[in-house]
Design a protein around this motif. Sequence first.
Motif, PDB file in Angstrom:
ATOM      1  N   GLU A  43       0.834  -1.195   0.000  1.00  0.00           N
ATOM      2  CA  GLU A  43       0.000   0.000   0.000  1.00  0.00           C
ATOM      3  C   GLU A  43       0.871   1.247   0.000  1.00  0.00           C
ATOM      4  N   LEU A  44       0.477   2.209  -0.829  1.00  0.00           N
ATOM      5  CA  LEU A  44       1.215   3.456  -0.907  1.00  0.00           C
ATOM      6  C   LEU A  44       1.153   4.193   0.415  1.00  0.00           C
ATOM      7  N   ALA A  45       2.207   4.895   0.735  1.00  0.00           N
ATOM      8  CA  ALA A  45       2.278   5.674   1.958  1.00  0.00           C
ATOM      9  C   ALA A  45       2.909   7.023   1.624  1.00  0.00           C
ATOM     10  N   VAL A  46       2.878   7.919   2.575  1.00  0.00           N
ATOM     11  CA  VAL A  46       3.526   9.210   2.394  1.00  0.00           C
ATOM     12  C   VAL A  46       4.995   8.962   2.072  1.00  0.00           C
ATOM     13  N   VAL A  63      -8.155   9.722 -18.805  1.00  0.00           N
ATOM     14  CA  VAL A  63      -7.932  10.452 -17.559  1.00  0.00           C
ATOM     15  C   VAL A  63      -6.583   9.959 -17.055  1.00  0.00           C
ATOM     16  N   VAL A  64      -5.662  10.894 -16.850  1.00  0.00           N
ATOM     17  CA  VAL A  64      -4.298  10.513 -16.502  1.00  0.00           C
ATOM     18  C   VAL A  64      -3.874  11.148 -15.183  1.00  0.00           C
ATOM     19  N   VAL A  65      -3.293  10.331 -14.326  1.00  0.00           N
ATOM     20  CA  VAL A  65      -2.630  10.826 -13.119  1.00  0.00           C
ATOM     21  C   VAL A  65      -1.143  10.765 -13.433  1.00  0.00           C
ATOM     22  N   ASP A  66      -0.512  11.942 -13.445  1.00  0.00           N
ATOM     23  CA  ASP A  66       0.912  11.999 -13.772  1.00  0.00           C
ATOM     24  C   ASP A  66       1.602  12.987 -12.844  1.00  0.00           C
ATOM     25  N   VAL A  67       2.827  13.398 -13.167  1.00  0.00           N
ATOM     26  CA  VAL A  67       3.595  14.287 -12.291  1.00  0.00           C
ATOM     27  C   VAL A  67       2.971  15.673 -12.165  1.00  0.00           C
ATOM     28  N   GLY A  68       2.094  16.061 -13.086  1.00  0.00           N
ATOM     29  CA  GLY A  68       1.420  17.348 -12.995  1.00  0.00           C
ATOM     30  C   GLY A  68       0.190  17.336 -12.109  1.00  0.00           C
ATOM     31  N   THR A  69      -0.238  16.171 -11.683  1.00  0.00           N
ATOM     32  CA  THR A  69      -1.423  16.048 -10.830  1.00  0.00           C
ATOM     33  C   THR A  69      -1.032  16.434  -9.401  1.00  0.00           C
ATOM     34  N   ARG A  70      -1.849  17.301  -8.796  1.00  0.00           N
ATOM     35  CA  ARG A  70      -1.589  17.743  -7.429  1.00  0.00           C
ATOM     36  C   ARG A  70      -2.409  16.977  -6.394  1.00  0.00           C
ATOM     37  N   LEU A  71      -3.645  16.602  -6.762  1.00  0.00           N
ATOM     38  CA  LEU A  71      -4.529  15.879  -5.849  1.00  0.00           C
ATOM     39  C   LEU A  71      -5.195  14.720  -6.584  1.00  0.00           C
ATOM     40  N   VAL A  72      -5.323  13.595  -5.907  1.00  0.00           N
ATOM     41  CA  VAL A  72      -6.084  12.465  -6.430  1.00  0.00           C
ATOM     42  C   VAL A  72      -7.165  12.154  -5.410  1.00  0.00           C
ATOM     43  N   VAL A 152      -2.398  13.849  -1.623  1.00  0.00           N
ATOM     44  CA  VAL A 152      -1.741  15.087  -2.009  1.00  0.00           C
ATOM     45  C   VAL A 152      -0.415  14.688  -2.635  1.00  0.00           C
ATOM     46  N   LEU A 153      -0.186  15.167  -3.855  1.00  0.00           N
ATOM     47  CA  LEU A 153       1.014  14.794  -4.600  1.00  0.00           C
ATOM     48  C   LEU A 153       1.898  16.009  -4.861  1.00  0.00           C
ATOM     49  N   GLU A 154       3.162  15.726  -4.960  1.00  0.00           N
ATOM     50  CA  GLU A 154       4.130  16.745  -5.360  1.00  0.00           C
ATOM     51  C   GLU A 154       5.128  16.052  -6.278  1.00  0.00           C
ATOM     52  N   GLY A 155       5.072  16.400  -7.556  1.00  0.00           N
ATOM     53  CA  GLY A 155       5.981  15.778  -8.515  1.00  0.00           C
ATOM     54  C   GLY A 155       5.817  14.266  -8.611  1.00  0.00           C
ATOM     55  N   GLY A 156       4.615  13.764  -8.388  1.00  0.00           N
ATOM     56  CA  GLY A 156       4.353  12.332  -8.477  1.00  0.00           C
ATOM     57  C   GLY A 156       4.604  11.568  -7.189  1.00  0.00           C
ATOM     58  N   THR A 157       5.035  12.264  -6.137  1.00  0.00           N
ATOM     59  CA  THR A 157       5.290  11.629  -4.845  1.00  0.00           C
ATOM     60  C   THR A 157       4.159  11.971  -3.881  1.00  0.00           C
ATOM     61  N   VAL A 158       3.702  10.979  -3.135  1.00  0.00           N
ATOM     62  CA  VAL A 158       2.622  11.182  -2.174  1.00  0.00           C
ATOM     63  C   VAL A 158       3.170  11.973  -0.985  1.00  0.00           C
ATOM     64  N   ARG A 159       2.582  13.151  -0.754  1.00  0.00           N
ATOM     65  CA  ARG A 159       2.997  14.011   0.362  1.00  0.00           C
ATOM     66  C   ARG A 159       1.989  13.999   1.505  1.00  0.00           C
TER      67      ARG A 159
END
Length: 178
Positions: A43-46, A63-72, A152-159
């Motif tokens: 499971e993904l984590a911060v 519909v794409v979730v990529d590095v430009g996505t800020r919130l999922v 919450v994402l920043e550059g594709g990393t879960v923050r």
Amino acid sequence: MTHRSASSFLALSPSTARRQALRAGAALLAVALLPAAGAAESELAVGSALPPLSVNDQFDRPVVVDVGTRLVLFAADKAAGDVATEALKAHPDVLAQQRLVYVADISGMPAVITRMFALPKMRDLPFPVGLVRDAQLTAALPRKAGMLTLMVLEGGTVRGIEYLPDAAAVRSRLGIAS
């Protein structure tokens, strides 16, 4: 073991049968617990990188979730999807404004129900819903029954990871009016 006529079967002593049943039960339990243990580990984590995700929406557009996505915003079940619909229906512009992608897992829904009822209803929504038809695509996403997961994402990393129980919590978190 005793040997009987061709029309009968092989019989086991009660103690042997009990031992075999216990072994089979233990093996079955171990196999049943493997997916749960694997899911918890994966499971993904911060701090985790969110793998790119590409699905189609209710109009069969990507519909794409990529590095430009800020919130999922992720709905793992129908109850969570209902919360998202209630919160976003009057505010479809928030998705583009906040670089938010809404994704709903519909993999457990029977195809006939999806085609005849769910998709027509979703096509009335004023915002895109990324429809996950293969549960493996979102298996690592964190979830709680009946709640929306906001990552919450920043550059594709879960923050950050939050669980939103109702439409008011979603609107409050996204800063949109009731």
